[in-house]
Design an enzyme around this catalytic site. Structure first.
Site, PDB file in Angstrom:
ATOM      1  N   ARG A   1     -22.097  21.599 -26.270  1.00  0.00           N
ATOM      2  CA  ARG A   1     -20.716  21.659 -26.260  1.00  0.00           C
ATOM      3  C   ARG A   1     -19.898  22.691 -25.621  1.00  0.00           C
ATOM      4  O   ARG A   1     -20.547  23.854 -25.508  1.00  0.00           O
ATOM      5  CB  ARG A   1     -20.221  21.886 -27.828  1.00  0.00           C
TER       6      ARG A   1
ATOM      7  N   ARG B   1     -15.212  22.718 -47.495  1.00  0.00           N
ATOM      8  CA  ARG B   1     -16.590  22.940 -47.138  1.00  0.00           C
ATOM      9  C   ARG B   1     -17.407  23.059 -48.518  1.00  0.00           C
ATOM     10  O   ARG B   1     -18.635  23.567 -48.150  1.00  0.00           O
ATOM     11  CB  ARG B   1     -17.045  23.869 -46.139  1.00  0.00           C
TER      12      ARG B   1
ATOM     13  N   LYS C   1     -15.758  15.975 -35.438  1.00  0.00           N
ATOM     14  CA  LYS C   1     -14.735  16.013 -36.221  1.00  0.00           C
ATOM     15  C   LYS C   1     -13.445  16.408 -35.279  1.00  0.00           C
ATOM     16  O   LYS C   1     -12.535  15.784 -35.307  1.00  0.00           O
ATOM     17  CB  LYS C   1     -14.980  17.116 -37.250  1.00  0.00           C
TER      18      LYS C   1
ATOM     19  N   ARG D   1     -26.331  26.649 -39.388  1.00  0.00           N
ATOM     20  CA  ARG D   1     -24.976  26.050 -39.820  1.00  0.00           C
ATOM     21  C   ARG D   1     -25.322  24.725 -40.349  1.00  0.00           C
ATOM     22  O   ARG D   1     -24.839  24.135 -41.325  1.00  0.00           O
ATOM     23  CB  ARG D   1     -24.052  25.990 -38.687  1.00  0.00           C
TER      24      ARG D   1
ATOM     25  N   ARG E   1     -18.875  28.424 -27.679  1.00  0.00           N
ATOM     26  CA  ARG E   1     -18.771  29.314 -28.920  1.00  0.00           C
ATOM     27  C   ARG E   1     -19.909  29.975 -29.136  1.00  0.00           C
ATOM     28  O   ARG E   1     -21.087  29.537 -29.054  1.00  0.00           O
ATOM     29  CB  ARG E   1     -18.445  28.165 -30.109  1.00  0.00           C
TER      30      ARG E   1
HETATM   31  P1  AMP Z   1     -15.933  24.868 -37.456  1.00  0.00           P
HETATM   32  O1  AMP Z   1     -15.000  25.201 -36.292  1.00  0.00           O
HETATM   33  O2  AMP Z   1     -15.253  23.981 -38.298  1.00  0.00           O
HETATM   34  O3  AMP Z   1     -17.455  24.446 -37.018  1.00  0.00           O
HETATM   35  O4  AMP Z   1     -16.293  26.188 -38.153  1.00  0.00           O
HETATM   36  C1  AMP Z   1     -16.632  27.324 -37.628  1.00  0.00           C
HETATM   37  C2  AMP Z   1     -17.228  28.353 -38.605  1.00  0.00           C
HETATM   38  O5  AMP Z   1     -16.040  29.002 -39.203  1.00  0.00           O
HETATM   39  C3  AMP Z   1     -18.004  27.713 -39.695  1.00  0.00           C
HETATM   40  O6  AMP Z   1     -19.412  27.947 -39.086  1.00  0.00           O
HETATM   41  C4  AMP Z   1     -17.693  28.844 -40.743  1.00  0.00           C
HETATM   42  O7  AMP Z   1     -18.492  30.037 -40.540  1.00  0.00           O
HETATM   43  C5  AMP Z   1     -16.228  29.129 -40.589  1.00  0.00           C
HETATM   44  N1  AMP Z   1     -15.498  27.929 -41.389  1.00  0.00           N
HETATM   45  C6  AMP Z   1     -14.550  27.289 -40.922  1.00  0.00           C
HETATM   46  N2  AMP Z   1     -14.140  26.338 -41.957  1.00  0.00           N
HETATM   47  C7  AMP Z   1     -14.845  26.979 -43.186  1.00  0.00           C
HETATM   48  C8  AMP Z   1     -14.305  26.562 -44.547  1.00  0.00           C
HETATM   49  N3  AMP Z   1     -13.738  25.595 -44.813  1.00  0.00           N
HETATM   50  N4  AMP Z   1     -15.042  27.359 -45.145  1.00  0.00           N
HETATM   51  C9  AMP Z   1     -15.943  28.424 -44.992  1.00  0.00           C
HETATM   52  N5  AMP Z   1     -15.981  28.765 -43.682  1.00  0.00           N
HETATM   53  C10 AMP Z   1     -15.467  27.937 -42.690  1.00  0.00           C
END
Ligand code: AMP
Length: 213
Positions: free
Chosen positions: A127, A88, A13, A171, A160
Site C-alpha cells: 500500500r 473498532r 475500506k 494490527r 505508512r
Molecule cells: P486505520 O487508518 O483505520 O488503519 O487506523 C490506523 C491506526 O489508528 C489503527 O491501527 C489504530 O492504532 C488507530 N485507530 C484508528 N481508528 C481507531 C479507532 N476507532 N479506535 C482505536 N484506534 C484507532
C-alpha cells in the site's frame, strides 16, 4: 444515509469509502486519517496516539469517541456520514449508539468487507497513501498513473509507518481480538451487510452498491 464500513486492515475500506463519498455525497469520517493528521501536527492527542498506532494497537476508546462525537455534528454530516475505521471495539459501538440516539439519528447499514489474512498482508505491504488527501494505492493491484504521485490530487505517496510487516501482524491480531466481535454485535441488530472484499475495486464497489439498494 448513516453508514459504517467495518473490516480488517487492508481490506479496502479507505478505497471504497472514497468511492462512496463521491456517489452518495456524505463525508468519509476516518478515525485513522484524523489521528494521523494529529500526529503530523504534533498535537498532544497526536503524541498520545502515535505509540499505539506504530505498535499496531488501538488508541484509547475515549480519545476516538470524542473525535467522532465532534465530527458527526459538523454541517457536512447533517444528512449522513460514512464511518471508516470506527467503531473498532464494543465500547466504541455502544458509545456511538448513545451519541446517535441523543441526536435522534440511527445507523442504516454496517458494510462488512472480508478477505483472508494472506490477502490482507499482500495488500498492506504494497500500500502507498497520498500525503495530501489520504487516497490509498497499491504498487501492483491499484498503481497510480505516475509512480509515487496521487491520481486524485497530485500529492506525493508514502508508505505508512504501520504498513510494515511487524505492525501489520499486530494490527491483524488487534482486529481479531477487539474489532471482530462487532460483526455479531451488528448482525444481532439486523444491520450487518457482509461484502466479499476480494476482486477488483470496481467489482467490490458493485457489491456495495447492490447491498445499499
Ligand atoms: P486505520 O487508518 O483505520 O488503519 O487506523 C490506523 C491506526 O489508528 C489503527 O491501527 C489504530 O492504532 C488507530 N485507530 C484508528 N481508528 C481507531 C479507532 N476507532 N479506535 C482505536 N484506534 C484507532
Amino acid at each position: 444515509m448513516n453508514l459504517i464500513l467495518l473490516g480488517p486492515p487492508g481490506v479496502g475500506k479507505g478505497t471504497q469509502a472514497k468511492r462512496l463519498t463521491e456517489t452518495r455525497s456524505i463525508p468519509q469520517i476516518s478515525t485513522g486519517d484524523m489521528l494521523r493528521a494529529a500526529v503530523k501536527a504534533g498535537t498532544p492527542l497526536g503524541k498520545e496516539a502515535k505509540g499505539h498506532m506504530d505498535a499496531g494497537g488501538l488508541v484509547p476508546d475515549g480519545v476516538v469517541v470524542g473525535l467522532v462525537a465532534e465530527r458527526i455534528r459538523e454541517p457536512d454530516a447533517k444528512d449522513g456520514f460514512l464511518l471508516d475505521g470506527f467503531p473498532r471495539t464494543v465500547a466504541q459501538a455502544d458509545a456511538l449508539g448513545v451519541m446517535l440516539e441523543k441526536q435522534r439519528r440511527a445507523l442504516d447499514h454496517v458494510l462488512c468487507l472480508t478477505a483472508d489474512n494472506d490477502e490482507l498482508v499482500k495488500r498492506l505491504s504494497g500500500r502507498r497513501t497520498c500525503t495530501q488527501c489520504n487516497t490509498p494505492f497499491h504498487v501492483t493491484f491499484n498503481p497510480p498513473k505516475n509512480a509515487n504521485v496521487c491520481d486524485a490530487c497530485g500529492g506525493e505517496l508514502y508508505q505508512r509507518d504501520d504498513d510494515r510487516e511487524e505492525a501489520i501482524r499486530a494490527r491483524l491480531k488487534t482486529y481479531e481480538a477487539q474489532t471482530k466481535p462487532l460483526i455479531d454485535y451488528y448482525r444481532a441488530k439486523g444491520l450487518l451487510r457482509p461484502i466479499d472484499g476480494l476482486g477488483a475495486v470496481d467489482q467490490v464497489f458493485g457489491r456495495i452498491a447492490r447491498a445499499l439498494g
